[in-house]
Design a protein around this motif. Structure first.
Motif, PDB file in Angstrom:
ATOM      1  N   LEU A  12       1.099  -1.482   0.097  1.00 31.38           N
ATOM      2  CA  LEU A  12      -0.429  -0.498  -0.758  1.00 31.38           C
ATOM      3  C   LEU A  12       0.937   0.882   0.341  1.00 31.38           C
ATOM      4  CD1 LEU A  12      -3.151  -0.982   1.674  1.00 31.38           C
ATOM      5  CD2 LEU A  12      -2.672  -0.492  -0.491  1.00 31.38           C
ATOM      6  N   PRO A  13       2.242   1.669   0.984  1.00 38.06           N
ATOM      7  CA  PRO A  13       2.627   2.774   0.719  1.00 38.06           C
ATOM      8  C   PRO A  13       3.271   2.779  -0.743  1.00 38.06           C
ATOM      9  CG  PRO A  13       3.727   1.551   2.617  1.00 38.06           C
ATOM     10  CD  PRO A  13       2.517   0.706   2.110  1.00 38.06           C
ATOM     11  N   ILE A  20       0.604   9.490  -8.229  1.00 34.74           N
ATOM     12  CA  ILE A  20       1.814   9.770  -9.379  1.00 34.74           C
ATOM     13  C   ILE A  20       2.085   9.576 -10.173  1.00 34.74           C
ATOM     14  CG2 ILE A  20       3.770  11.745  -9.440  1.00 34.74           C
ATOM     15  CD1 ILE A  20       1.940  13.279  -8.467  1.00 34.74           C
ATOM     16  N   TRP A  21       1.378   9.610 -11.380  1.00 30.06           N
ATOM     17  CA  TRP A  21       1.778   8.787 -12.768  1.00 30.06           C
ATOM     18  C   TRP A  21       1.618   9.605 -14.000  1.00 30.06           C
ATOM     19  CZ3 TRP A  21      -2.158   8.803 -15.790  1.00 30.06           C
ATOM     20  CH2 TRP A  21      -3.775   9.011 -15.873  1.00 30.06           C
ATOM     21  N   GLY A  73       0.056  14.541   1.409  1.00 28.44           N
ATOM     22  CA  GLY A  73       1.791  14.964   2.431  1.00 28.44           C
ATOM     23  C   GLY A  73       2.121  13.713   2.811  1.00 28.44           C
ATOM     24  N   LEU A  74       1.755  12.425   3.221  1.00 23.73           N
ATOM     25  CA  LEU A  74       2.687  11.302   3.162  1.00 23.73           C
ATOM     26  C   LEU A  74       3.387  10.661   2.377  1.00 23.73           C
ATOM     27  CD1 LEU A  74       3.213   8.732   4.960  1.00 23.73           C
ATOM     28  CD2 LEU A  74       0.791   8.118   4.164  1.00 23.73           C
ATOM     29  N   ARG A  75       1.763  10.586   0.583  1.00 27.09           N
ATOM     30  CA  ARG A  75       2.538  10.474  -0.516  1.00 27.09           C
ATOM     31  C   ARG A  75       4.083  11.321  -0.894  1.00 27.09           C
ATOM     32  NH1 ARG A  75       0.070  11.983  -5.063  1.00 27.09           N
ATOM     33  NH2 ARG A  75       0.579  14.237  -4.352  1.00 27.09           N
ATOM     34  N   GLU A  98       7.276  18.085  -2.596  1.00 28.46           N
ATOM     35  CA  GLU A  98       7.869  16.785  -1.927  1.00 28.46           C
ATOM     36  C   GLU A  98       8.947  17.442  -1.377  1.00 28.46           C
ATOM     37  OE1 GLU A  98      11.077  14.095  -3.667  1.00 28.46           O
ATOM     38  OE2 GLU A  98       9.430  13.403  -4.446  1.00 28.46           O
ATOM     39  N   PRO A  99       9.520  16.660   0.164  1.00 30.29           N
ATOM     40  CA  PRO A  99      10.247  17.502   1.180  1.00 30.29           C
ATOM     41  C   PRO A  99      11.704  17.962   0.311  1.00 30.29           C
ATOM     42  CG  PRO A  99       8.711  15.870   2.108  1.00 30.29           C
ATOM     43  CD  PRO A  99       8.369  15.748   1.093  1.00 30.29           C
TER      44      PRO A  99
END
Length: 208
Positions: A12-13, A20-21, A73-75, A98-99
């Protein structure tokens, strides 16, 4: 509405990273709208214990907008970690927002993992097989975001991260876990595209 994100049967992660594709029209984000977020959550619900246990629970539009922000945010943090783990050379694969550094991505994943309490419960009715149930004190969708983050902690902290790959087919921005030694691409379509590109390149170099 079906999710526009490709679902490749990855952990799942990784499926979340792949919201994003890209195609011939450019890079897309399946989580930009509440409806897209709802579609992706529905698509992964059979694999997400908390969502599956919640049944017909449906967040309203305001909740979906908040969930979409949490998921993005997690993605984005996960894609930063994946780029670090794979040495990803693809400029187009960097997600907006992205960070900038590894420490910020790690902090974002850790914060998401601890955001919503969740636990396992044993169910055992006499005469039936014992079962493990997923429980949370928050909403199932929120807890699922945290559960995906926790699964990501496991993915990146174990040797399995060494099997994570960036798909290097032309135009692709997806990630996958290489479970078979001969697997080179995220999908058969990307493999065909990569072979066609190599074939074209060979013939172009041979041309006078």
């Amino acid at each position: 509405m079906q999710t526009s994100a490709p679902l490749l049967g990855e952990p799942l992660p990784v499926e979340l990273m792949n919201t994003i594709w890209a195609d011939r029209d450019g890079v897309h984000d399946a989580l930009t709208e509440p409806a897209g977020t709802a579609a992706w959550l529905r698509a992964v619900a059979p694999r997400a214990e908390l969502l599956a246990a919640a049944g017909p629970e449906a967040p309203d539009e305001a909740e979906l907008a908040r969930l979409a922000e949490r998921l993005r945010g997690l993605r984005n943090a996960l894609r930063r970690l994946a780029a670090e783990a794979t040495g990803d050379p693809r400029p187009a694969a960097a997600a907006p927002g992205e960070p900038a550094d590894l420490a910020a991505a790690v902090a974002a994943v850790n914060e998401a993992a601890g955001a919503v309490p969740r636990w396992s419960a044993l169910a055992w009715t006499p005469g039936e097989t014992p079962a493990r149930l997923a429980r949370t004190s928050g909403r199932a969708a929120d807890a699922t975001v945290s559960a995906i983050a926790e699964e990501a902690v496991g993915l990146f902290s174990r040797p399995e991260r060494l099997r994570l790959r960036a798909c290097l087919a032309p135009g692709c921005v997806l990630y996958f876990v290489k479970r078979h030694p001969r697997r080179e691409w995220c999908s058969a379509a990307c493999g065909n595209r990569a072979r066609a590109a190599r074939h074209y390149d060979r013939h172009r170099r041979r041309a006078p």
